[in-house]
Scaffold this motif. Structure first.
Motif, PDB file in Angstrom:
ATOM      1  N   GLN A  42      38.864  46.296  28.365  1.00  0.00           N
ATOM      2  CA  GLN A  42      40.123  45.693  27.939  1.00  0.00           C
ATOM      3  C   GLN A  42      41.297  46.338  28.677  1.00  0.00           C
ATOM      4  O   GLN A  42      42.210  45.646  29.156  1.00  0.00           O
ATOM      5  N   GLN A  45      41.309  45.284  32.408  1.00  0.00           N
ATOM      6  CA  GLN A  45      41.826  43.928  32.575  1.00  0.00           C
ATOM      7  C   GLN A  45      43.347  43.892  32.473  1.00  0.00           C
ATOM      8  O   GLN A  45      44.019  43.204  33.256  1.00  0.00           O
ATOM      9  N   ALA A  49      46.188  42.929  35.592  1.00  0.00           N
ATOM     10  CA  ALA A  49      46.833  41.634  35.378  1.00  0.00           C
ATOM     11  C   ALA A  49      47.937  41.355  36.394  1.00  0.00           C
ATOM     12  O   ALA A  49      48.201  40.207  36.735  1.00  0.00           O
ATOM     13  N   ARG A  53      43.837  38.538  42.580  1.00  0.00           N
ATOM     14  CA  ARG A  53      42.428  38.947  42.632  1.00  0.00           C
ATOM     15  C   ARG A  53      41.542  38.048  43.492  1.00  0.00           C
ATOM     16  O   ARG A  53      40.558  38.518  44.042  1.00  0.00           O
ATOM     17  N   PRO A  71      32.475  43.581  35.506  1.00  0.00           N
ATOM     18  CA  PRO A  71      33.659  42.839  35.047  1.00  0.00           C
ATOM     19  C   PRO A  71      34.685  42.622  36.150  1.00  0.00           C
ATOM     20  O   PRO A  71      35.395  41.605  36.149  1.00  0.00           O
ATOM     21  N   MET A  75      36.243  39.092  37.322  1.00  0.00           N
ATOM     22  CA  MET A  75      37.679  38.834  37.400  1.00  0.00           C
ATOM     23  C   MET A  75      38.079  38.164  38.713  1.00  0.00           C
ATOM     24  O   MET A  75      39.247  37.834  38.920  1.00  0.00           O
TER      25      MET A  75
END
Length: 254
Positions: A42, A45, A49, A53, A71, A75
């Motif tokens: 979390q 991420q 932000a 990406r 992950p 993303m």
């Protein structure tokens, strides 16, 4: 590589420092380990932000078994991982297949070209290297646009209540304070942190996905509070030595 909890009763130094993939993975099957992993993903991420990406290349230095490369790939990033442990790289290849480029090597001396990647990730690795400054210098050298650092917070309740004085190998690692990490990043890169947040504010017994504990531990907090801290450093559209969100005091969180 997230090494915050290779085992709360771990006392064998060699067992941790040789990075046994099975022991490493087994921690994340425990309730506390699973919760900590979710909170770190979390946090990862949230910190990413602000970065484009799609078709961007990211290198994770000290990638371990690829827990975070997975992950990152999801993303939208093109991911590469390097780790000094052949066993860890073997486990990462098993996890990721052809979704990542993986190699054995030391983060302090990498064979990549200058600016070969868009971003570099150093995630809970500096605590366990003999020369963290050299690793950050290398990370900044190979990353053109930015650097993301994750580290274990010496001022956290987790360190004070679960690690300090325990005699475990984790207690022998080099834990950083937020102030120390700011200075280290500045010295190694000539840049100041762009953004920093933390998770897991409570001691380990509170790491549960229910109740008030979850509301506290899952919240993105100022960097001095949580057990695990992430710091983003942007190299693009910034002038070296210009601080941005490099707080001298903690901001109020809404």
């Amino acid at each position: 590589m997230m090494v915050i909890l290779l085992g709360k009763d771990e006392t064998n130094k060699d067992a941790v420092m040789t990075w046994d993939p099975d022991r490493y993975e087994a921690w994340f099957d425990t309730p506390e380990g699973s919760y900590a992993l979710d909170r770190e993903v979390q946090l990862l991420q949230a910190m990413l932000a602000g970065w484009p990406r799609r078709k961007r290349k990211l290198l994770e230095i000290g990638c371990g078994t690829g827990l975070f490369l997975e992950p990152l790939y999801q993303m939208g990033l093109d991911v590469t991982g390097i780790d000094k442990s052949q066993e860890m790289i073997r486990a990462a290849r098993k996890r990721l297949g052809n979704r990542a480029t993986l190699s054995v090597g030391r983060g302090e001396h990498m064979g990549y070209s200058d600016n070969e990647f868009d971003y570099a990730l150093v995630w809970s690795v500096l605590e366990f290297t003999e020369d963290p400054e050299a690793m950050l210098v290398e990370a900044a050298r190979v990353a053109e646009k930015g650097l993301l650092v994750g580290f274990l917070n010496k001022n956290s309740l987790y360190y004070c209540m679960n690690v300090r004085g325990s005699g475990s190998s984790l207690s022998k690692a080099h834990w950083f304070t937020w102030c120390e990490m700011q200075d280290l990043i500045h010295k190694a890169t000539d840049f100041r942190p762009t953004l920093a947040r933390s998770v897991l504010a409570g001691p380990m017994k509170t790491w549960k996905p229910v109740g008030m504990s979850n509301q506290i531990n899952a919240r993105l907090l100022p960097p001095a509070l949580g057990a695990f801290v992430a710091v983003r450093v942007d190299f693009v559209n910034m002038k070296p030595l210009t601080p941005l969100f490099a707080w001298k005091s903690e901001p109020e969180m809404g």
